[in-house]
Design a protein around this motif. Structure first.
Motif, mmCIF file in Angstrom:
data_model
loop_
_atom_site.group_PDB
_atom_site.id
_atom_site.type_symbol
_atom_site.label_atom_id
_atom_site.label_comp_id
_atom_site.label_asym_id
_atom_site.label_seq_id
_atom_site.Cartn_x
_atom_site.Cartn_y
_atom_site.Cartn_z
ATOM 1 N N ALA A 78 0.838 -1.202 0.000
ATOM 2 C CA ALA A 78 0.000 0.000 0.000
ATOM 3 C C ALA A 78 0.871 1.249 0.000
ATOM 4 O O ALA A 78 0.607 2.215 -0.729
ATOM 5 N N GLY A 79 1.933 1.255 0.813
ATOM 6 C CA GLY A 79 2.869 2.383 0.812
ATOM 7 C C GLY A 79 3.551 2.543 -0.530
ATOM 8 O O GLY A 79 3.772 3.664 -1.005
ATOM 9 N N GLY A 80 3.871 1.423 -1.161
ATOM 10 C CA GLY A 80 4.476 1.465 -2.492
ATOM 11 C C GLY A 80 3.555 2.102 -3.512
ATOM 12 O O GLY A 80 4.003 2.868 -4.376
ATOM 13 N N ALA A 81 2.262 1.797 -3.405
ATOM 14 C CA ALA A 81 1.290 2.400 -4.319
ATOM 15 C C ALA A 81 1.251 3.913 -4.151
ATOM 16 O O ALA A 81 1.167 4.660 -5.126
ATOM 17 N N LEU A 82 1.333 4.363 -2.898
ATOM 18 C CA LEU A 82 1.357 5.809 -2.648
ATOM 19 C C LEU A 82 2.600 6.445 -3.275
ATOM 20 O O LEU A 82 2.524 7.505 -3.904
ATOM 21 N N GLY A 83 3.736 5.787 -3.081
ATOM 22 C CA GLY A 83 4.984 6.311 -3.633
ATOM 23 C C GLY A 83 4.982 6.352 -5.143
ATOM 24 O O GLY A 83 5.430 7.331 -5.757
ATOM 25 N N HIS A 129 8.562 1.990 4.447
ATOM 26 C CA HIS A 129 9.445 1.229 3.560
ATOM 27 C C HIS A 129 8.853 1.137 2.159
ATOM 28 O O HIS A 129 9.552 1.325 1.159
ATOM 29 N N GLY A 130 7.558 0.855 2.091
ATOM 30 C CA GLY A 130 6.902 0.733 0.795
ATOM 31 C C GLY A 130 6.911 2.038 0.022
ATOM 32 O O GLY A 130 7.128 2.051 -1.190
ATOM 33 N N HIS A 131 6.675 3.137 0.724
ATOM 34 C CA HIS A 131 6.666 4.436 0.058
ATOM 35 C C HIS A 131 8.034 4.721 -0.564
ATOM 36 O O HIS A 131 8.126 5.207 -1.692
ATOM 37 N N ALA A 132 9.091 4.398 0.180
ATOM 38 C CA ALA A 132 10.447 4.610 -0.352
ATOM 39 C C ALA A 132 10.666 3.766 -1.599
ATOM 40 O O ALA A 132 11.235 4.242 -2.596
#
Length: 199
Positions: A78-83, A129-132
């Motif tokens: 989910a954080g990766g999707a935001l990033g 971590h995912g956002h990064a």
């Protein structure tokens, strides 16, 4: 309450959604997967946090062995999707460094947290971590392949942590936990140095 498996699937789909905007074929897919897989394993902060999540899950035992790592992967997606989507998240580097400190500390102290609390803590840090990962996706990479790459690498690191915990635990009935806790102290100390550099 959403089951962890369903939450993981939902978060995985959210992480892959930006691939519609970054859809490439052929080389882009391979390029995206390689970069996605490489991002978690080439950063010391990510490696320390993700392996320690596995050790923490092993320490808790029972359902935590799969639920804690699954929560991390789901919310990291989910954080990766935001990033990938360009959504700003404040204090990402500090959040990542803090994750190393906190996860190392809970392992060092042998914290027997309730499952829900353990999942909440790792899930919060997973978003950073995912956002990064997502924010550093190459522009010419496939979002689908890139997301699959960093999710797979993270799973491998969690499994390494679980395996390390089991290995140290079997090293000696009397000294196994001491070795695990010592590893937690080392991780927390490394996290403090990372945090000092991020602040």
């Amino acid at each position: 309450m959403i089951r962890p498996a369903r939450a993981g699937l939902l978060a995985g789909l959210l992480a892959l959604a930006p691939s519609l905007a970054f859809a490439h074929t052929g080389v882009g897919d391979a390029h995206g997967f390689a970069h996605g897989f490489g991002h978690p394993i080439t950063g010391l902060d990510h490696v320390l946090a993700m392996v320690t999540v596995g050790i923490f899950a092993w320490q808790l035992g029972g359902r935590a062995v799969w639920a804690v790592p699954a929560t991390f992967v789901a919310l990291m997606a989910a954080g990766g999707a935001l990033g990938m989507s360009g959504v700003e998240l404040p204090f990402v580097e500090i959040g990542i460094a803090l994750s190393v400190v906190v996860l190392g500390a809970v392992v060092a102290l042998g914290v027997k947290a309730p499952l829900a609390a353990a999942m909440a803590v790792v899930g919060l840090f997973a978003i950073f971590h995912g956002h990064a990962h997502g924010a550093e996706m190459p522009e010419d990479a496939s979002g689908l392949a890139y997301g699959a790459g960093f999710m797979l690498a993270t799973t491998v690191l969690h499994l390494a942590g679980l395996g390390l915990g089991m290995l140290i635990g079997r090293f000696g009935e009397t000294h196994g936990q001491a070795w695990v806790r010592g590893a937690g102290v080392a991780v927390a100390a490394a996290g403090v140095m990372l945090l000092a550099g991020a602040v």
